[in-house]
Design a protein around this motif. Sequence first.
Motif, PDB file in Angstrom:
ATOM      1  N   ILE A 186     -18.045  26.866  19.046  1.00 37.86           N
ATOM      2  CA  ILE A 186     -19.007  26.040  19.786  1.00 37.86           C
ATOM      3  C   ILE A 186     -19.856  25.211  18.835  1.00 37.86           C
ATOM      4  O   ILE A 186     -20.201  24.061  19.133  1.00 37.86           O
ATOM      5  CB  ILE A 186     -19.895  26.890  20.720  1.00 37.86           C
ATOM      6  N   ARG A 187     -20.169  25.788  17.669  1.00 40.51           N
ATOM      7  CA  ARG A 187     -20.962  25.025  16.690  1.00 40.51           C
ATOM      8  C   ARG A 187     -20.164  23.828  16.178  1.00 40.51           C
ATOM      9  O   ARG A 187     -20.720  22.728  15.992  1.00 40.51           O
ATOM     10  CB  ARG A 187     -21.369  25.924  15.521  1.00 40.51           C
ATOM     11  N   ALA A 188     -18.873  24.012  15.977  1.00 38.05           N
ATOM     12  CA  ALA A 188     -18.015  22.910  15.533  1.00 38.05           C
ATOM     13  C   ALA A 188     -17.946  21.814  16.583  1.00 38.05           C
ATOM     14  O   ALA A 188     -17.690  20.645  16.251  1.00 38.05           O
ATOM     15  CB  ALA A 188     -16.617  23.430  15.223  1.00 38.05           C
ATOM     16  N   GLU A 189     -18.199  22.172  17.848  1.00 44.98           N
ATOM     17  CA  GLU A 189     -18.186  21.188  18.936  1.00 44.98           C
ATOM     18  C   GLU A 189     -19.577  20.658  19.256  1.00 44.98           C
ATOM     19  O   GLU A 189     -19.772  19.983  20.268  1.00 44.98           O
ATOM     20  CB  GLU A 189     -17.551  21.804  20.183  1.00 44.98           C
ATOM     21  N   GLY A 190     -20.540  20.977  18.403  1.00 43.17           N
ATOM     22  CA  GLY A 190     -21.862  20.383  18.550  1.00 43.17           C
ATOM     23  C   GLY A 190     -22.880  21.194  19.317  1.00 43.17           C
ATOM     24  O   GLY A 190     -24.001  20.724  19.549  1.00 43.17           O
ATOM     25  N   PHE A 191     -22.546  22.417  19.713  1.00 39.73           N
ATOM     26  CA  PHE A 191     -23.512  23.262  20.413  1.00 39.73           C
ATOM     27  C   PHE A 191     -24.375  23.988  19.387  1.00 39.73           C
ATOM     28  O   PHE A 191     -23.870  24.681  18.511  1.00 39.73           O
ATOM     29  CB  PHE A 191     -22.792  24.239  21.337  1.00 39.73           C
ATOM     30  N   LEU A 192     -25.668  23.845  19.522  1.00 46.10           N
ATOM     31  CA  LEU A 192     -26.615  24.359  18.526  1.00 46.10           C
ATOM     32  C   LEU A 192     -27.335  25.618  18.987  1.00 46.10           C
ATOM     33  O   LEU A 192     -27.948  26.302  18.178  1.00 46.10           O
ATOM     34  CB  LEU A 192     -27.661  23.283  18.210  1.00 46.10           C
ATOM     35  N   ILE A 193     -27.269  25.909  20.291  1.00 45.80           N
ATOM     36  CA  ILE A 193     -28.029  27.019  20.866  1.00 45.80           C
ATOM     37  C   ILE A 193     -27.083  27.920  21.654  1.00 45.80           C
ATOM     38  O   ILE A 193     -26.267  27.442  22.446  1.00 45.80           O
ATOM     39  CB  ILE A 193     -29.121  26.501  21.823  1.00 45.80           C
ATOM     40  N   ASP A 194     -27.185  29.219  21.432  1.00 48.94           N
ATOM     41  CA  ASP A 194     -26.420  30.182  22.218  1.00 48.94           C
ATOM     42  C   ASP A 194     -27.391  31.154  22.877  1.00 48.94           C
ATOM     43  O   ASP A 194     -28.435  31.488  22.310  1.00 48.94           O
ATOM     44  CB  ASP A 194     -25.443  30.963  21.340  1.00 48.94           C
ATOM     45  N   SER A 195     -27.041  31.596  24.081  1.00 53.62           N
ATOM     46  CA  SER A 195     -27.862  32.590  24.769  1.00 53.62           C
ATOM     47  C   SER A 195     -26.968  33.677  25.349  1.00 53.62           C
ATOM     48  O   SER A 195     -27.000  33.970  26.540  1.00 53.62           O
ATOM     49  CB  SER A 195     -28.695  31.938  25.879  1.00 53.62           C
ATOM     50  N   SER A 196     -26.159  34.274  24.474  1.00 56.62           N
ATOM     51  CA  SER A 196     -25.256  35.350  24.881  1.00 56.62           C
ATOM     52  C   SER A 196     -25.762  36.726  24.463  1.00 56.62           C
ATOM     53  O   SER A 196     -25.365  37.735  25.053  1.00 56.62           O
ATOM     54  CB  SER A 196     -23.862  35.129  24.280  1.00 56.62           C
ATOM     55  N   ALA A 197     -26.608  36.775  23.454  1.00 55.56           N
ATOM     56  CA  ALA A 197     -27.126  38.065  22.986  1.00 55.56           C
ATOM     57  C   ALA A 197     -27.979  38.707  24.067  1.00 55.56           C
ATOM     58  O   ALA A 197     -28.836  38.049  24.669  1.00 55.56           O
ATOM     59  CB  ALA A 197     -27.951  37.869  21.707  1.00 55.56           C
ATOM     60  N   THR A 198     -27.744  39.981  24.319  1.00 59.08           N
ATOM     61  CA  THR A 198     -28.521  40.685  25.338  1.00 59.08           C
ATOM     62  C   THR A 198     -28.526  42.179  25.034  1.00 59.08           C
ATOM     63  O   THR A 198     -27.694  42.676  24.263  1.00 59.08           O
ATOM     64  CB  THR A 198     -27.940  40.417  26.746  1.00 59.08           C
ATOM     65  N   ASP A 199     -29.460  42.876  25.623  1.00 60.12           N
ATOM     66  CA  ASP A 199     -29.564  44.326  25.468  1.00 60.12           C
ATOM     67  C   ASP A 199     -28.709  44.979  26.551  1.00 60.12           C
ATOM     68  O   ASP A 199     -29.040  44.920  27.738  1.00 60.12           O
ATOM     69  CB  ASP A 199     -31.030  44.747  25.615  1.00 60.12           C
ATOM     70  N   ARG A 200     -27.613  45.613  26.142  1.00 66.01           N
ATOM     71  CA  ARG A 200     -26.681  46.159  27.140  1.00 66.01           C
ATOM     72  C   ARG A 200     -27.275  47.317  27.932  1.00 66.01           C
ATOM     73  O   ARG A 200     -26.704  47.721  28.946  1.00 66.01           O
ATOM     74  CB  ARG A 200     -25.388  46.611  26.462  1.00 66.01           C
ATOM     75  N   ARG A 201     -28.410  47.824  27.511  1.00 62.41           N
ATOM     76  CA  ARG A 201     -29.028  48.908  28.276  1.00 62.41           C
ATOM     77  C   ARG A 201     -29.436  48.462  29.676  1.00 62.41           C
ATOM     78  O   ARG A 201     -29.517  49.285  30.593  1.00 62.41           O
ATOM     79  CB  ARG A 201     -30.233  49.472  27.514  1.00 62.41           C
ATOM     80  N   TRP A 202     -29.683  47.153  29.840  1.00 57.23           N
ATOM     81  CA  TRP A 202     -29.954  46.651  31.185  1.00 57.23           C
ATOM     82  C   TRP A 202     -28.751  46.876  32.099  1.00 57.23           C
ATOM     83  O   TRP A 202     -28.895  47.001  33.315  1.00 57.23           O
ATOM     84  CB  TRP A 202     -30.242  45.149  31.147  1.00 57.23           C
ATOM     85  N   HIS A 203     -27.539  46.899  31.512  1.00 57.69           N
ATOM     86  CA  HIS A 203     -26.296  46.901  32.281  1.00 57.69           C
ATOM     87  C   HIS A 203     -25.684  48.298  32.443  1.00 57.69           C
ATOM     88  O   HIS A 203     -24.618  48.441  33.025  1.00 57.69           O
ATOM     89  CB  HIS A 203     -25.252  46.020  31.594  1.00 57.69           C
ATOM     90  N   GLN A 204     -26.351  49.297  31.926  1.00 53.86           N
ATOM     91  CA  GLN A 204     -25.734  50.628  31.830  1.00 53.86           C
ATOM     92  C   GLN A 204     -25.304  51.179  33.186  1.00 53.86           C
ATOM     93  O   GLN A 204     -24.203  51.721  33.331  1.00 53.86           O
ATOM     94  CB  GLN A 204     -26.704  51.603  31.160  1.00 53.86           C
ATOM     95  N   ASP A 205     -26.140  51.049  34.193  1.00 56.14           N
ATOM     96  CA  ASP A 205     -25.819  51.633  35.501  1.00 56.14           C
ATOM     97  C   ASP A 205     -24.645  50.951  36.179  1.00 56.14           C
ATOM     98  O   ASP A 205     -23.920  51.580  36.948  1.00 56.14           O
ATOM     99  CB  ASP A 205     -27.049  51.567  36.422  1.00 56.14           C
ATOM    100  N   GLU A 206     -24.468  49.653  35.900  1.00 57.28           N
ATOM    101  CA  GLU A 206     -23.466  48.885  36.618  1.00 57.28           C
ATOM    102  C   GLU A 206     -22.105  48.817  35.921  1.00 57.28           C
ATOM    103  O   GLU A 206     -21.064  48.842  36.586  1.00 57.28           O
ATOM    104  CB  GLU A 206     -23.965  47.449  36.853  1.00 57.28           C
ATOM    105  N   ILE A 207     -22.075  48.710  34.584  1.00 53.66           N
ATOM    106  CA  ILE A 207     -20.788  48.419  33.929  1.00 53.66           C
ATOM    107  C   ILE A 207     -20.477  49.321  32.731  1.00 53.66           C
ATOM    108  O   ILE A 207     -19.574  49.016  31.951  1.00 53.66           O
ATOM    109  CB  ILE A 207     -20.730  46.945  33.473  1.00 53.66           C
ATOM    110  N   SER A 208     -21.178  50.423  32.572  1.00 52.46           N
ATOM    111  CA  SER A 208     -20.964  51.255  31.385  1.00 52.46           C
ATOM    112  C   SER A 208     -19.565  51.873  31.332  1.00 52.46           C
ATOM    113  O   SER A 208     -19.101  52.275  30.264  1.00 52.46           O
ATOM    114  CB  SER A 208     -22.020  52.361  31.313  1.00 52.46           C
ATOM    115  N   GLU A 209     -18.868  51.923  32.469  1.00 48.50           N
ATOM    116  CA  GLU A 209     -17.518  52.516  32.481  1.00 48.50           C
ATOM    117  C   GLU A 209     -16.441  51.532  32.046  1.00 48.50           C
ATOM    118  O   GLU A 209     -15.289  51.917  31.842  1.00 48.50           O
ATOM    119  CB  GLU A 209     -17.190  53.019  33.883  1.00 48.50           C
ATOM    120  N   TYR A 210     -16.811  50.267  31.857  1.00 49.11           N
ATOM    121  CA  TYR A 210     -15.829  49.242  31.525  1.00 49.11           C
ATOM    122  C   TYR A 210     -15.893  48.864  30.042  1.00 49.11           C
ATOM    123  O   TYR A 210     -16.902  49.084  29.363  1.00 49.11           O
ATOM    124  CB  TYR A 210     -16.062  47.995  32.382  1.00 49.11           C
ATOM    125  N   LEU A 211     -14.822  48.243  29.570  1.00 53.19           N
ATOM    126  CA  LEU A 211     -14.729  47.851  28.175  1.00 53.19           C
ATOM    127  C   LEU A 211     -15.828  46.874  27.773  1.00 53.19           C
ATOM    128  O   LEU A 211     -16.294  46.891  26.635  1.00 53.19           O
ATOM    129  CB  LEU A 211     -13.359  47.222  27.911  1.00 53.19           C
TER     130      LEU A 211
END
Length: 329
Positions: A186-211
């Motif tokens: 994405i940086r090579a394509e000119g994107f300077l900002i990413d917002s993918s980092a997150t604390d997976r503990r928010w997701h534990q109840d819903e998706i902890s059984e999945y990869l």
Amino acid sequence: MLSKSLKLMLSSFLCMVSFSLPRAQEKTLGKVIVTISVDWEGRSLSGNNLNAMVGFRKRFKTIPLTHFFNAAYFTRQSSPALLLPRIKRTMEAQDEIGLHIHCWRSLVLGSGVSFLREPTFWGPLYELTEFQGDLGHEVELDAYELQDIRKIVQNSTKIIQSLGFQVSSSFRCGGWLASPKVLEAIRAEGFLIDSSATDRRWHQDEISEYLIYERMGELWKEVTAETQPFFIETKAGSVLEMPDTGALADYITAEEMNQHLAEALKQVTPDTRRFVHLGFHQETAEEYLPRLITTLEQWQSHPDLYFCTLEKAAQLVKESLAPSAETKK
């Protein structure tokens, strides 16, 4: 896994509990900078979900949204422009349009890339879910080679821009799984900002059984709900990571959102600010957007909160870091 250089940079920024507040802005902006984002998955445009978003915009007229938009809505349509009136009802002039990629087959093939059925972020035991003859939502973007990711990013941007939208330099990866390869692409394509980092503990109840839960832990091992923006170095240049600190409304209750904002306020001082991110999915807006509404009704007028797009928040991060950079010279 995180590279050594990425780990070093992340560790140094995690130690920073706040960012300096430029004097010229002390009286004009709040001490907690809040971004509200919407993930458009590329799956469906249900009237109920779009209407929920329209109702949200009427209720909170001064709060801009950052729309992470997926081009796949248009790649499976013979007349994509016909979808625009429905989509634009949910958007305001002050909003930002970023890029969001889930690897739908129509989008991948339309980008001149061979479609892959795996690996998926649910795991090897789960079949791909089909929608309107399309599939691939669950396939990790990281599964593709660097040059193929770049082609998918190029094509996605081109499609969205061709329909009259201005695409910013902000990106979010499907499933929050922005690997070092994805960030380089994405940086090579000119994107300077990413917002993918997150604390997976928010997701534990819903998706902890999945990869996906394991993969989030591998990629964002050091990230917590308190993590502030940090830079990630790639071979194509640096990317400013603006963490999705409060996940999305599918995974966090209104009470937890309230607590998240309250904790951020506790951590600021008269000369510093904090950055907070909340959001929801377009495809589940009818069900989960009420959680965010409940929270914003309590906080939208708070004098120490400033609501802005992700691009604006990133600009404030860079301004906050500038004085310290001058000091080091």
